[in-house]
Design an enzyme around this catalytic site. Structure first.
Site, PDB file in Angstrom:
ATOM      1  N   GLY A   1       0.962  -1.242  -0.031  1.00 29.69           N
ATOM      2  CA  GLY A   1       0.027  -0.090   0.056  1.00 29.69           C
ATOM      3  C   GLY A   1       0.923   1.198  -0.016  1.00 29.69           C
ATOM      4  O   GLY A   1       2.087   1.361   0.465  1.00 29.69           O
TER       5      GLY A   1
ATOM      6  N   HIS B   1      -4.223   1.618   7.485  1.00 28.18           N
ATOM      7  CA  HIS B   1      -2.991   1.772   7.631  1.00 28.18           C
ATOM      8  C   HIS B   1      -3.003   3.060   6.627  1.00 28.18           C
ATOM      9  O   HIS B   1      -2.315   4.012   6.896  1.00 28.18           O
ATOM     10  CB  HIS B   1      -2.151   0.780   7.190  1.00 28.18           C
ATOM     11  N   GLU B   2      -3.656   2.742   5.319  1.00 35.20           N
ATOM     12  CA  GLU B   2      -3.314   3.808   4.350  1.00 35.20           C
ATOM     13  C   GLU B   2      -4.267   4.948   4.715  1.00 35.20           C
ATOM     14  O   GLU B   2      -3.971   6.154   4.453  1.00 35.20           O
ATOM     15  CB  GLU B   2      -3.866   3.182   2.898  1.00 35.20           C
TER      16      GLU B   2
ATOM     17  N   CYS C   1       5.805  -0.286   7.062  1.00 35.56           N
ATOM     18  CA  CYS C   1       5.333   0.943   6.265  1.00 35.56           C
ATOM     19  C   CYS C   1       6.748   1.388   5.297  1.00 35.56           C
ATOM     20  O   CYS C   1       7.722   1.373   5.770  1.00 35.56           O
ATOM     21  CB  CYS C   1       5.247   1.966   7.100  1.00 35.56           C
ATOM     22  N   LEU C   2       6.390   1.584   4.207  1.00 43.05           N
ATOM     23  CA  LEU C   2       7.305   2.012   3.184  1.00 43.05           C
ATOM     24  C   LEU C   2       8.086   3.484   3.786  1.00 43.05           C
ATOM     25  O   LEU C   2       9.292   3.670   3.109  1.00 43.05           O
ATOM     26  CB  LEU C   2       6.929   2.348   1.801  1.00 43.05           C
TER      27      LEU C   2
ATOM     28  N   GLN D   1       2.975   9.963   1.082  1.00 43.40           N
ATOM     29  CA  GLN D   1       4.248   9.312   1.254  1.00 43.40           C
ATOM     30  C   GLN D   1       4.936   9.454  -0.248  1.00 43.40           C
ATOM     31  O   GLN D   1       6.151   9.353  -0.040  1.00 43.40           O
ATOM     32  CB  GLN D   1       4.032   7.790   1.376  1.00 43.40           C
TER      33      GLN D   1
ATOM     34  N   HIS E   1      -2.958   7.228   6.931  1.00 43.59           N
ATOM     35  CA  HIS E   1      -1.948   8.219   6.410  1.00 43.59           C
ATOM     36  C   HIS E   1      -2.593   9.795   6.100  1.00 43.59           C
ATOM     37  O   HIS E   1      -1.745  10.754   5.929  1.00 43.59           O
ATOM     38  CB  HIS E   1      -1.102   7.541   5.227  1.00 43.59           C
TER      39      HIS E   1
HETATM   40 ZN    ZN Z   1       2.526   3.489   5.817  1.00 42.04          ZN
END
Ligand code: ZN
Length: 157
Positions: free
Chosen positions: A46, A130-131, A88-89, A51, A134
């Protein structure tokens, strides 16, 4: 294929609330493509607008069951509970244990600005929560139980 730079935790853009998208422009179409390219390149499941430095309410997800575009997503229902590892990226090489609902229902718009509803269980429910977090400037690290630790493997899928 165009990769965008992934912002890393500590970048203030990850702490800001995102604005709604009102129309699909060529720039938004390009953003969606770039977000998928960037997410797949980084072996993520995701990725959310902030991000890649874009403060808009847009996320992409692919947990291995095909690409999902979420524009202006709203979680309308959540129930159950799951506790498990999350990464998380924007915090590469790290993971921590987070409790999330095990089942969610979400409404969003797709890349053609058509509204749809999506039900997610397990990993998909986790990814959606999670997304969407953000988009309101929240990282999973705020919800971690115990220590954030190093991971030596890429995220499983
Ligand atoms: Zn994330």
């Amino acid at each position: 294929m165009a990769l965008r730079q992934i912002r890393i935790q500590g970048d203030v853009i990850l702490e800001k609330k995102c604005r709604e998208i009102t129309e699909i422009t060529p720039r938004i179409k390009e953003l969606i493509e770039d977000m998928f390219d960037t997410m797949y390149d980084a072996n993520g499941v995701g990725l959310a607008g902030p991000q890649v430095g874009v403060l808009k309410r847009i996320c992409v997800i692919d947990i291995g069951e095909g690409p999902i575009v979420m524009i202006n997503p709203v979680i309308t229902q959540m129930d159950g509970e799951q506790t498990g590892e999350e990464g998380c990226l924007s915090l590469p090489g790290k993971a921590g244990v987070v409790t999330r609902p095990n089942h969610v229902v979400m409404r969003a718009f797709n890349e053609n600005m058509e509204e749809y509803e999506l039900e997610g269980e397990g990993l998909l429910a986790r990814a959606i929560c999670h997304e969407v977090d953000h988009l309101d400037g929240h990282m999973y690290t705020e919800k971690v139980e115990g220590q954030i630790h190093d991971v030596t493997y890429e995220e499983e899928d």
